[in-house]
Write a protein that holds these residues in place. Structure first.
Motif, PDB file in Angstrom:
ATOM      1  N   VAL A  83      31.225 -37.657  28.218  1.00  0.00           N
ATOM      2  CA  VAL A  83      30.335 -37.646  29.383  1.00  0.00           C
ATOM      3  C   VAL A  83      30.680 -38.778  30.345  1.00  0.00           C
ATOM      4  N   GLU A  84      31.078 -39.915  29.794  1.00  0.00           N
ATOM      5  CA  GLU A  84      31.392 -41.082  30.622  1.00  0.00           C
ATOM      6  C   GLU A  84      32.849 -41.135  31.055  1.00  0.00           C
ATOM      7  N   THR A 145      32.051 -30.137  27.413  1.00  0.00           N
ATOM      8  CA  THR A 145      31.441 -31.028  28.404  1.00  0.00           C
ATOM      9  C   THR A 145      32.190 -31.014  29.734  1.00  0.00           C
ATOM     10  N   SER A 147      34.953 -32.438  30.343  1.00  0.00           N
ATOM     11  CA  SER A 147      35.435 -33.801  30.558  1.00  0.00           C
ATOM     12  C   SER A 147      36.949 -33.833  30.758  1.00  0.00           C
ATOM     13  N   ARG A 198      23.577 -32.840  27.270  1.00  0.00           N
ATOM     14  CA  ARG A 198      22.501 -32.710  28.252  1.00  0.00           C
ATOM     15  C   ARG A 198      21.499 -33.851  28.117  1.00  0.00           C
ATOM     16  N   ARG A 201      23.035 -37.028  29.574  1.00  0.00           N
ATOM     17  CA  ARG A 201      23.077 -37.009  31.042  1.00  0.00           C
ATOM     18  C   ARG A 201      21.682 -37.198  31.626  1.00  0.00           C
ATOM     19  N   ASN A 202      20.679 -36.564  31.018  1.00  0.00           N
ATOM     20  CA  ASN A 202      19.307 -36.706  31.508  1.00  0.00           C
ATOM     21  C   ASN A 202      18.803 -38.132  31.358  1.00  0.00           C
ATOM     22  N   LYS A 204      20.440 -40.740  31.774  1.00  0.00           N
ATOM     23  CA  LYS A 204      21.029 -41.584  32.808  1.00  0.00           C
ATOM     24  C   LYS A 204      20.571 -41.199  34.208  1.00  0.00           C
ATOM     25  N   THR A 205      19.825 -40.088  34.316  1.00  0.00           N
ATOM     26  CA  THR A 205      19.354 -39.626  35.619  1.00  0.00           C
ATOM     27  C   THR A 205      18.008 -40.267  35.938  1.00  0.00           C
TER      28      THR A 205
END
Length: 211
Positions: A83-84, A145, A147, A198, A201-202, A204-205
């Protein structure tokens, strides 16, 4: 626990630098089977003597949304890196094989065992018996993902020390679990990976405040 603490002190005295680099709880791995066996016998005896409703569930590689890779768990560590956009570190040669079971399936299994009186006083392996190599897992995480991350091999001794030993395959026997409650996981590995991604990611949002 006195035995476990003594082992920890002995290992720290022998190789303090190596122990300092190891993930939390690593030094207890060698003692874990001994402690589990001792605790299991104690619980079984208490069940027979006092009728206490006890079920022992031995969990194997439980994974799912909200899990952290801080303690070396490979699944959240891989997903976080993907993800990163960071490389996914594969310890050893990446050919070791593991089975992963979604925490939601594990919870259902444990609850079913607790509610079934025929399971009381018994020991059950809980998890999945579908193995995948760590290299294949990394590739699947990257693909699912979307990525652009790559993978890199990291020698065991760099992470765990020269005396580390890793089983090539860890696969639980689920025969007893299936016979007792008809266990069949509902969440696929792909679904679990997507849900973990998911949730990360959420997290970090930024969330909008509701008036």
């Amino acid at each position: 626990m006195h035995l476990a603490r003594a082992a920890l002190r002995a290992r720290s005295a022998q190789s303090p630098r190596t122990v300092a680099r190891r993930p939390a709880g690593f030094e207890l791995r060698g003692l874990r089977p001994i402690l589990q066996a001792a605790l299991g016998r104690g619980r079984g005896a208490y069940h027979q003597q006092h009728g206490l409703e006890i079920v022992e569930a031995r969990l194997f590689n439980t994974v799912g949304p909200g899990q952290t890779g801080a303690y070396g768990m490979v699944m959240p560590r891989f997903v976080a890196a993907a993800v990163e956009g960071r490389p996914l570190d594969l310890y050893g040669d990446g050919r070791q094989r593991r089975c992963f079971c979604d925490v939601r399936d594990v919870i259902e299994a444990v609850v079913s065992l607790m509610r079934n009186s025929r399971c009381h006083g018994r020991v059950f392996n809980v998890g999945s018996d579908c193995c995948i190599s760590i290299t294949e897992l990394a590739q699947r995480v990257i693909s699912l993902t979307g990525s652009r991350s790559g993978t890199r091999l990291v020698p065991y001794e760099r992470v765990y020390g020269a005396d580390f030993e890793e089983p090539r395959e860890r696969r639980p026997d689920l025969t007893r679990l299936r016979e007792a409650i008809g266990f069949a996981p509902r969440f696929s590995l792909e679904r679990t990976i997507l849900d973990i991604a998911r949730s990360m990611r959420n997290a970090k949002t930024p969330q909008l405040a509701v008036a």
